[in-house]
Motif scaffolding. Structure first.
Motif, PDB file in Angstrom:
ATOM      1  N   GLY A   1       1.178   5.129   3.394  1.00 46.31           N
ATOM      2  CA  GLY A   1       2.268   4.444   2.701  1.00 46.31           C
ATOM      3  C   GLY A   1       3.333   5.420   2.209  1.00 46.31           C
TER       4      GLY A   1
ATOM      5  N   HIS B   1      -2.023  13.029   3.393  1.00 47.95           N
ATOM      6  CA  HIS B   1      -3.463  12.724   3.356  1.00 47.95           C
ATOM      7  C   HIS B   1      -4.207  13.804   2.577  1.00 47.95           C
ATOM      8  CE1 HIS B   1      -3.152   9.382   6.294  1.00 47.95           C
ATOM      9  NE2 HIS B   1      -4.193   8.991   5.626  1.00 47.95           N
TER      10      HIS B   1
ATOM     11  N   ARG C   1      -6.314  13.617  -0.045  1.00 52.68           N
ATOM     12  CA  ARG C   1      -7.672  13.442  -0.580  1.00 52.68           C
ATOM     13  C   ARG C   1      -8.697  13.320   0.537  1.00 52.68           C
ATOM     14  NH1 ARG C   1      -7.472   8.459  -4.506  1.00 52.68           N
ATOM     15  NH2 ARG C   1      -6.196   7.686  -2.808  1.00 52.68           N
ATOM     16  N   GLN C   2      -8.220  13.382   1.793  1.00 50.69           N
ATOM     17  CA  GLN C   2      -9.101  13.120   2.909  1.00 50.69           C
ATOM     18  C   GLN C   2      -9.847  14.369   3.350  1.00 50.69           C
ATOM     19  OE1 GLN C   2      -7.052  11.261   6.024  1.00 50.69           O
ATOM     20  NE2 GLN C   2      -8.874  10.386   6.938  1.00 50.69           N
TER      21      GLN C   2
ATOM     22  N   ALA D   1       1.587   3.356  -2.187  1.00 53.13           N
ATOM     23  CA  ALA D   1       1.137   4.554  -2.917  1.00 53.13           C
ATOM     24  C   ALA D   1       0.051   5.307  -2.152  1.00 53.13           C
ATOM     25  CB  ALA D   1       0.619   4.162  -4.299  1.00 53.13           C
TER      26      ALA D   1
ATOM     27  N   TYR E   1     -16.863  -1.418   6.114  1.00 52.91           N
ATOM     28  CA  TYR E   1     -15.447  -1.068   6.315  1.00 52.91           C
ATOM     29  C   TYR E   1     -14.956  -1.608   7.666  1.00 52.91           C
ATOM     30  CZ  TYR E   1     -11.359   1.920   7.271  1.00 52.91           C
ATOM     31  OH  TYR E   1     -10.108   2.377   7.600  1.00 52.91           O
TER      32      TYR E   1
ATOM     33  N   ALA F   1      -9.733  -7.105   0.239  1.00 54.80           N
ATOM     34  CA  ALA F   1      -8.555  -6.253   0.494  1.00 54.80           C
ATOM     35  C   ALA F   1      -8.306  -6.059   1.996  1.00 54.80           C
ATOM     36  CB  ALA F   1      -8.746  -4.888  -0.170  1.00 54.80           C
TER      37      ALA F   1
ATOM     38  N   GLY G   1       0.846  -1.204   0.000  1.00 54.09           N
ATOM     39  CA  GLY G   1       0.000   0.000   0.000  1.00 54.09           C
ATOM     40  C   GLY G   1       0.870   1.238   0.000  1.00 54.09           C
TER      41      GLY G   1
ATOM     42  N   ALA H   1      -5.508  -0.780   1.977  1.00 54.12           N
ATOM     43  CA  ALA H   1      -6.892  -0.962   2.424  1.00 54.12           C
ATOM     44  C   ALA H   1      -7.835  -0.311   1.443  1.00 54.12           C
ATOM     45  CB  ALA H   1      -7.102  -0.332   3.800  1.00 54.12           C
ATOM     46  N   MET H   2      -9.044  -0.877   1.358  1.00 55.10           N
ATOM     47  CA  MET H   2     -10.103  -0.119   0.710  1.00 55.10           C
ATOM     48  C   MET H   2     -10.706   0.754   1.804  1.00 55.10           C
ATOM     49  SD  MET H   2     -13.642  -1.127  -1.227  1.00 55.10           S
ATOM     50  CE  MET H   2     -12.941  -1.864  -2.677  1.00 55.10           C
ATOM     51  N   THR H   3     -10.604   2.065   1.633  1.00 54.86           N
ATOM     52  CA  THR H   3     -11.127   2.992   2.641  1.00 54.86           C
ATOM     53  C   THR H   3     -12.382   3.670   2.061  1.00 54.86           C
ATOM     54  OG1 THR H   3      -9.587   4.650   1.811  1.00 54.86           O
ATOM     55  CG2 THR H   3      -8.893   3.433   3.749  1.00 54.86           C
TER      56      THR H   3
ATOM     57  N   PRO I   1      -7.021   6.317  14.963  1.00 50.98           N
ATOM     58  CA  PRO I   1      -8.211   7.154  14.809  1.00 50.98           C
ATOM     59  C   PRO I   1      -8.077   7.918  13.494  1.00 50.98           C
ATOM     60  CG  PRO I   1      -6.642   8.222  16.246  1.00 50.98           C
ATOM     61  CD  PRO I   1      -5.999   6.942  15.792  1.00 50.98           C
ATOM     62  N   LEU I   2      -8.762   9.030  13.352  1.00 48.62           N
ATOM     63  CA  LEU I   2      -8.627   9.863  12.146  1.00 48.62           C
ATOM     64  C   LEU I   2      -7.171  10.279  11.940  1.00 48.62           C
ATOM     65  CD1 LEU I   2     -10.074  11.639   9.944  1.00 48.62           C
ATOM     66  CD2 LEU I   2     -10.037  13.476  11.641  1.00 48.62           C
ATOM     67  N   LEU I   3      -6.679  10.108  10.710  1.00 53.87           N
ATOM     68  CA  LEU I   3      -5.316  10.548  10.372  1.00 53.87           C
ATOM     69  C   LEU I   3      -5.392  11.817   9.532  1.00 53.87           C
ATOM     70  CD1 LEU I   3      -3.752   7.111   9.306  1.00 53.87           C
ATOM     71  CD2 LEU I   3      -3.249   8.385  11.396  1.00 53.87           C
TER      72      LEU I   3
ATOM     73  N   ALA J   1      -1.784   7.186   1.317  1.00 52.04           N
ATOM     74  CA  ALA J   1      -1.361   8.354   2.098  1.00 52.04           C
ATOM     75  C   ALA J   1      -0.377   7.965   3.218  1.00 52.04           C
ATOM     76  CB  ALA J   1      -2.581   9.054   2.679  1.00 52.04           C
TER      77      ALA J   1
HETATM   78  N1  LIG Z   1      -7.111   7.738   6.741  1.00 49.01           N
HETATM   79  C1  LIG Z   1      -7.542   7.598   7.983  1.00 49.01           C
HETATM   80  O1  LIG Z   1      -8.045   8.550   8.623  1.00 49.01           O
HETATM   81  C2  LIG Z   1      -7.378   6.283   8.664  1.00 49.01           C
HETATM   82  C3  LIG Z   1      -7.845   6.168   9.976  1.00 49.01           C
HETATM   83  C4  LIG Z   1      -7.672   4.960  10.639  1.00 49.01           C
HETATM   84  C5  LIG Z   1      -7.062   3.899   9.997  1.00 49.01           C
HETATM   85  N2  LIG Z   1      -6.655   4.031   8.716  1.00 49.01           N
HETATM   86  C6  LIG Z   1      -5.993   2.867   8.088  1.00 49.01           C
HETATM   87  O2  LIG Z   1      -4.719   3.295   7.692  1.00 49.01           O
HETATM   88  C7  LIG Z   1      -4.275   2.505   6.577  1.00 49.01           C
HETATM   89  C8  LIG Z   1      -3.765   3.422   5.487  1.00 49.01           C
HETATM   90  O3  LIG Z   1      -4.857   4.202   5.005  1.00 49.01           O
HETATM   91  P1  LIG Z   1      -4.634   5.522   4.178  1.00 49.01           P
HETATM   92  O4  LIG Z   1      -5.267   6.601   4.932  1.00 49.01           O
HETATM   93  O5  LIG Z   1      -3.226   5.612   3.738  1.00 49.01           O
HETATM   94  O6  LIG Z   1      -5.592   5.193   2.922  1.00 49.01           O
HETATM   95  P2  LIG Z   1      -5.308   5.299   1.364  1.00 49.01           P
HETATM   96  O7  LIG Z   1      -4.606   6.559   1.057  1.00 49.01           O
HETATM   97  O8  LIG Z   1      -6.627   5.039   0.706  1.00 49.01           O
HETATM   98  O9  LIG Z   1      -4.299   4.086   1.090  1.00 49.01           O
HETATM   99  C9  LIG Z   1      -4.720   2.777   0.872  1.00 49.01           C
HETATM  100  C10 LIG Z   1      -3.968   2.246  -0.344  1.00 49.01           C
HETATM  101  O10 LIG Z   1      -4.371   0.882  -0.553  1.00 49.01           O
HETATM  102  C11 LIG Z   1      -4.507   0.701  -1.965  1.00 49.01           C
HETATM  103  N3  LIG Z   1      -5.387  -0.415  -2.308  1.00 49.01           N
HETATM  104  C12 LIG Z   1      -6.674  -0.616  -1.934  1.00 49.01           C
HETATM  105  N4  LIG Z   1      -7.140  -1.762  -2.460  1.00 49.01           N
HETATM  106  C13 LIG Z   1      -6.109  -2.277  -3.188  1.00 49.01           C
HETATM  107  C14 LIG Z   1      -5.959  -3.453  -3.970  1.00 49.01           C
HETATM  108  N5  LIG Z   1      -6.957  -4.329  -4.119  1.00 49.01           N
HETATM  109  N6  LIG Z   1      -4.766  -3.686  -4.561  1.00 49.01           N
HETATM  110  C15 LIG Z   1      -3.748  -2.809  -4.424  1.00 49.01           C
HETATM  111  N7  LIG Z   1      -3.820  -1.679  -3.688  1.00 49.01           N
HETATM  112  C16 LIG Z   1      -5.001  -1.417  -3.085  1.00 49.01           C
HETATM  113  C17 LIG Z   1      -5.096   2.012  -2.450  1.00 49.01           C
HETATM  114  O11 LIG Z   1      -4.926   2.132  -3.822  1.00 49.01           O
HETATM  115  P3  LIG Z   1      -6.031   2.891  -4.701  1.00 49.01           P
HETATM  116  O12 LIG Z   1      -6.019   4.328  -4.229  1.00 49.01           O
HETATM  117  O13 LIG Z   1      -5.543   2.687  -6.094  1.00 49.01           O
HETATM  118  O14 LIG Z   1      -7.340   2.231  -4.404  1.00 49.01           O
HETATM  119  C18 LIG Z   1      -4.286   3.014  -1.643  1.00 49.01           C
HETATM  120  O15 LIG Z   1      -3.087   3.336  -2.295  1.00 49.01           O
HETATM  121  C19 LIG Z   1      -5.472   1.636   6.179  1.00 49.01           C
HETATM  122  O16 LIG Z   1      -5.317   0.376   6.778  1.00 49.01           O
HETATM  123  C20 LIG Z   1      -6.651   2.351   6.815  1.00 49.01           C
HETATM  124  O17 LIG Z   1      -7.689   1.430   7.104  1.00 49.01           O
HETATM  125  C21 LIG Z   1      -6.778   5.206   8.025  1.00 49.01           C
END
Ligand SMILES: NC(=O)c1ccc[n+]([C@@H]2O[C@H](COP(=O)([O-])OP(=O)(O)OC[C@H]3O[C@@H](n4cnc5c(N)ncnc54)[C@H](OP(=O)(O)O)[C@@H]3O)[C@@H](O)[C@H]2O)c1
Length: 291
Positions: free
Chosen positions: A15, A160, A162-163, A11, A129, A80, A9, A63-65, A153-155, A13
């Motif tokens: 990651g 980030h 697009r959030q 690519a 989710y 996912a 993951g 993750a699919m978020t 919690p919220l990041l 946020a």
């Molecule tokens: N953001 C928050 O506030 C928050 C809060 C609590 C926990 N989290 C957790 O933190 C972690 C990181 O989240 P994030 O905020 O960095 O979200 P993110 O920016 O959406 O990153 C998730 C990445 O996973 C990729 N992905 C999803 N399905 C895929 C698949 N089938 N194959 C390959 N890649 C796939 C996405 O690619 P695409 O964009 O191409 O789909 C995206 O690059 C996740 O586990 C999330 O549940 C996030």
């Protein structure tokens, strides 16, 4: 050279932030993302791939978020967020390779006002989710495999983009009025601090518990968070408080998130907001011009 880390993951946020921090710490990164990795890979192929990489650990932030997206695409969300991390848990058990799996406050019901959740609290997700992420915590294997779960919690933070926090800030920077939910709560964590905890754990400066809540411990509504940041950057746009019910969703939204921890110190709150504000000030023009 230091053994590399496998970042799944890369690519996304979190990651992207992890990738920069690992490299800054001198740890080479094998970044796996949609362009070069298929989560449908069989277990034997996954083990073979990881074995070849000779990594010290795997961090999974794939993750699919998005609540609505997960509801609309349930098979993909469960694959996912749920099935794939379980395959990872099996691979790490076979290879005795540490996996750090990122999870969320949404594994809790998040429907009780004023409550923030500890590691021992009963999980009770209410959304696709949340259910899919809970499945991905691989409860059956956590005690016997080197599989560490970190719930957030919220990041918010520079990567980030697009959030919700970044989208609202961009609008007020442009001088536009925004309506932000004043009934959605969390204990927000700054993404660079989240990443730094993980990097320190992987390079051995801190120890991971089997399950860790990483939190600022500061419970705040989304509206108030946006107001504090907007004030810091002296944004011209107005921020109107509203109820989350104004924004239609496919499932009942979990409103009362927020984590506390019995195993890790709270991550910074005020200092983190200040660093984010400074970052926005420095990058104001780029943010305003961004689509
Ligand atoms: N953001 C928050 O506030 C928050 C809060 C609590 C926990 N989290 C957790 O933190 C972690 C990181 O989240 P994030 O905020 O960095 O979200 P993110 O920016 O959406 O990153 C998730 C990445 O996973 C990729 N992905 C999803 N399905 C895929 C698949 N089938 N194959 C390959 N890649 C796939 C996405 O690619 P695409 O964009 O191409 O789909 C995206 O690059 C996740 O586990 C999330 O549940 C996030």
């Amino acid at each position: 050279m230091a053994p590399p880390v496998i970042l799944i993951g890369s690519a996304g946020a979190l990651g992207q932030e992890l990738s920069s921090q690992f490299q800054a710490a001198g740890v080479p990164v094998y970044g796996l993302s949609r362009s070069n990795f298929d989560i449908g890979l069989s277990l034997p192929r996954l083990v073979e791939l990881f074995q070849k990489m000779g990594a010290r650990a795997v961090v999974n932030c794939l993750a699919m978020t998005g609540l609505d997206k997960c509801f609309r695409e349930q098979p993909q969300a469960f694959e996912a967020n749920g099935l794939f991390p379980n395959k990872l848990a099996m691979a790490c058990k076979i290879l005795n390779l540490a996996v750090i799996q990122i999870s969320t406050e949404n594994v809790f019901s998040c429907n009780i006002n004023e409550l923030t959740y500890r590691e021992d609290d009963k999980t009770l997700p209410t959304t696709v989710y949340g259910f899919s992420k809970l499945l991905g915590e691989a409860h059956g294997m956590r005690d016997s495999a080197p599989f560490y779960v970190i719930r957030f919690p919220l990041l918010y933070g520079p990567t980030h983009r697009r959030q919700i926090v970044a989208r609202m800030i961009k609008e007020v920077l442009r001088g536009n009025e925004v309506s932000v939910a004043s009934d959605v709560y969390s204990t927000p964590v700054y993404t660079p601090d989240a990443a730094s905890f993980i990097v320190n754990g992987v390079i051995g400066e801190t120890k991971f518990a089997a399950l860790t809540h990483l939190t600022s411990g500061h419970r705040i509504s989304l509206h108030d968070l946006i107001c504090i940041i907007a004030k810091g950057i002296d944004a011209k746009g107005k921020i109107q408080p509203t109820l989350s019910s104004r924004f239609p969703s496919l499932e009942t939204k979990p409103l009362h998130g927020g984590l506390q921890s019995d195993v890790a110190d709270c991550l910074p709150w005020e200092g983190a907001v200040t660093r984010y504000v400074d970052w926005i000030k420095t990058n104001q023009k780029v943010i305003i011009d961004e689509n």
